[in-house]
Design a protein around this motif. Structure first.
Motif, PDB file in Angstrom:
ATOM      1  N   THR A 227      38.918  29.959  34.409  1.00  0.00           N
ATOM      2  CA  THR A 227      38.242  29.886  35.706  1.00  0.00           C
ATOM      3  C   THR A 227      36.811  30.411  35.616  1.00  0.00           C
ATOM      4  O   THR A 227      35.871  29.790  36.104  1.00  0.00           O
ATOM      5  CB  THR A 227      39.020  30.705  36.762  1.00  0.00           C
ATOM      6  N   CYS A 228      36.650  31.557  34.965  1.00  0.00           N
ATOM      7  CA  CYS A 228      35.320  32.176  34.915  1.00  0.00           C
ATOM      8  C   CYS A 228      34.750  32.096  33.512  1.00  0.00           C
ATOM      9  O   CYS A 228      33.693  32.654  33.242  1.00  0.00           O
ATOM     10  CB  CYS A 228      35.408  33.627  35.363  1.00  0.00           C
TER      11      CYS A 228
ATOM     12  N   THR B 249      41.229  34.634  39.372  1.00  0.00           N
ATOM     13  CA  THR B 249      42.283  34.315  38.402  1.00  0.00           C
ATOM     14  C   THR B 249      42.565  35.499  37.479  1.00  0.00           C
ATOM     15  O   THR B 249      43.704  35.905  37.305  1.00  0.00           O
ATOM     16  CB  THR B 249      41.888  33.084  37.564  1.00  0.00           C
ATOM     17  N   CYS B 250      41.502  36.075  36.921  1.00  0.00           N
ATOM     18  CA  CYS B 250      41.689  37.153  35.937  1.00  0.00           C
ATOM     19  C   CYS B 250      41.342  38.511  36.526  1.00  0.00           C
ATOM     20  O   CYS B 250      41.415  39.515  35.836  1.00  0.00           O
ATOM     21  CB  CYS B 250      40.823  36.883  34.707  1.00  0.00           C
TER      22      CYS B 250
ATOM     23  N   CYS C 267      36.339  37.331  39.645  1.00  0.00           N
ATOM     24  CA  CYS C 267      37.134  36.120  39.425  1.00  0.00           C
ATOM     25  C   CYS C 267      38.553  36.343  39.949  1.00  0.00           C
ATOM     26  O   CYS C 267      39.208  37.319  39.586  1.00  0.00           O
ATOM     27  CB  CYS C 267      37.169  35.799  37.934  1.00  0.00           C
TER      28      CYS C 267
ATOM     29  N   CYS D 117      39.891  33.609  30.157  1.00  0.00           N
ATOM     30  CA  CYS D 117      40.180  32.994  31.454  1.00  0.00           C
ATOM     31  C   CYS D 117      39.342  31.732  31.614  1.00  0.00           C
ATOM     32  O   CYS D 117      38.142  31.737  31.383  1.00  0.00           O
ATOM     33  CB  CYS D 117      39.853  33.987  32.561  1.00  0.00           C
TER      34      CYS D 117
END
Ligand SMILES: [Zn+2]
Ligand SMILES: [Zn+2]
Length: 372
Positions: free
Chosen positions: A165-166, A187-188, A185, A163
């Motif tokens: 994002t993180c 996103t995931c 997170c 991912c």
């Protein structure tokens, strides 16, 4: 102080790779180096700023945090002037100690991906609780996706990627006032991975809502509020992560005869006043279906308790049984024939007061109160 964007400062694109960032930094560091600028104040500040930008962008974890939160990601540890000399050295230390936990990907991932525990409230009769019983319960919950077998995608090879994002950590930080808080997170959802070609049925989660039947064994002796854990039968985890547990909470239906106190069963037993006076016996049905003969001693009073050992409730996770208690209620006749009334009138004529000592004592004390 206006904080200049780190990418702008280094003159690189947002998506620039490590090599491009390093090259840009080297060029600018040389250009603004204090030795070359003869102690010019502006150049010195700019040199520091370039160093700070590079310090963040060269580190994948710091860069990911910066991408998401900007300068706020580092302000807490950096002091009130992040571009000043003293504060600058400070923040990387604080960054790694305070957020050391955040940097450990293992703990964060496992907790977020595990399926939730489920609660099921189950009503039982006293008889079912006495013998123990197997019950079929219907559970509607997230279960492993059948389309992708819990993988999240239907491709043959590995379908997950880290991912962005993180940066695979499963958690992100956000500035809230003076505090930097961690959260899963978005996103995931804490797994650290995203699915590139998600399964249409579960949208890449590897689990979907479904209804299933489950047979559960209820042990003998359960009581109101007893909790039975059925390991692994809770909500499915994200993409094959471990499932939660199912907790069955036992609830007891009202019984027409028995009240229950732990392993003791209590029954209110009305008896005739003649049985109370002369003695006798009553047949009390047990929770096991057996008849219990309860001997009534002559002269028993209301609310006296007769205990029948070992005829009560079964013991949870143990041997033997509790007691059966008959709580006596002496019933005064309310419908009598003329003949019965006559017999009782004759009985009253013979009373001396010695037959009922409690009543005699009470009326003696009452008379004394009135000075009689
Ligand atoms: Zn699926
Ligand atoms: Zn993520």
């Amino acid at each position: 102080m206006v904080e200049q964007d780190y990418y702008e400062l280094l003159g690189v694109q947002r998506g620039a790779d490590d090599a491009a960032i390093k090259a840009a930094y080297r060029r600018l560091a040389k250009e603004h180096h204090p030795d070359r600028q003869n102690g010019c104040k502006d150049a010195e500040a700019r040199f520091k700023a370039v160093n700070q930008a590079y310090d963040v962008l060269k580190d994948p974890q710091k860069r990911a945090a910066y991408d998401r939160f900007g300068h706020a990601a580092f302000q807490n540890g950096g002091g009130q002037d992040p571009f000043g000399g003293g504060g600058f050295e400070g923040f990387s230390d604080i960054f790694s100690t305070i957020f050391g936990e955040f940097m450990d990907p293992r703990g964060a991932r496992q907790n977020a991906a595990r399926g939730a525990d489920l609660r099921y409230d189950l009503e039982l009769t006293l008889e079912e609780a006495f013998t123990g019983v197997e019950k079929t319960v219907t559970i509607e919950a997230l279960a492993r996706c059948e389309t992708c077998h819990g993988r999240g995608c239907t491709k043959a090879d590995d379908c997950s990627r880290t991912c962005a994002t993180c940066n695979g950590m499963g958690k992100v930080r956000a500035q809230q006032g003076f505090f930097v808080v961690e959260r899963g997170c978005p996103t995931c959802r804490g797994s650290g991975e995203v699915i590139s070609d998600p399964c249409a049925n579960c949208h890449g989660e590897g689990r979907a809502l479904s209804q299933r039947m489950l047979a559960v064994k209820i042990p003998a002796g359960v009581d109101e509020g007893t909790r039975i854990r059925v390991s692994g039968e809770g909500e499915a985890g994200v993409r094959g992560a471990s499932p939660g547990d199912l907790y069955i909470f036992a609830h007891m239906k009202r019984h027409p005869i028995f009240a229950r106190e732990g392993t003791t069963l209590i029954a209110d037993c009305p008896i005739t006043f003649t049985t109370a006076a002369l003695g006798g016996s009553i047949a009390l049905p047990g929770v096991d279906g057996q008849k219990n003969e309860i001997k009534i001693p002559a002269g028993i009073q209301s609310s006296e308790q007769l205990r029948h050992r070992g005829a009560g409730m079964s013991v949870l996770n143990g041997r033997g049984r509790g007691d059966l208690v008959a709580r006596i209620l002496v019933e005064t006749p309310s419908r009598m024939s003329a003949k019965q009334k006559k017999i009782l009138e004759e009985f009253r004529a013979t009373e001396t007061g010695e037959e009922c000592p409690a009543a005699k004592g009470f009326f003696t004390r009452a008379r004394e109160m009135f000075g009689g």
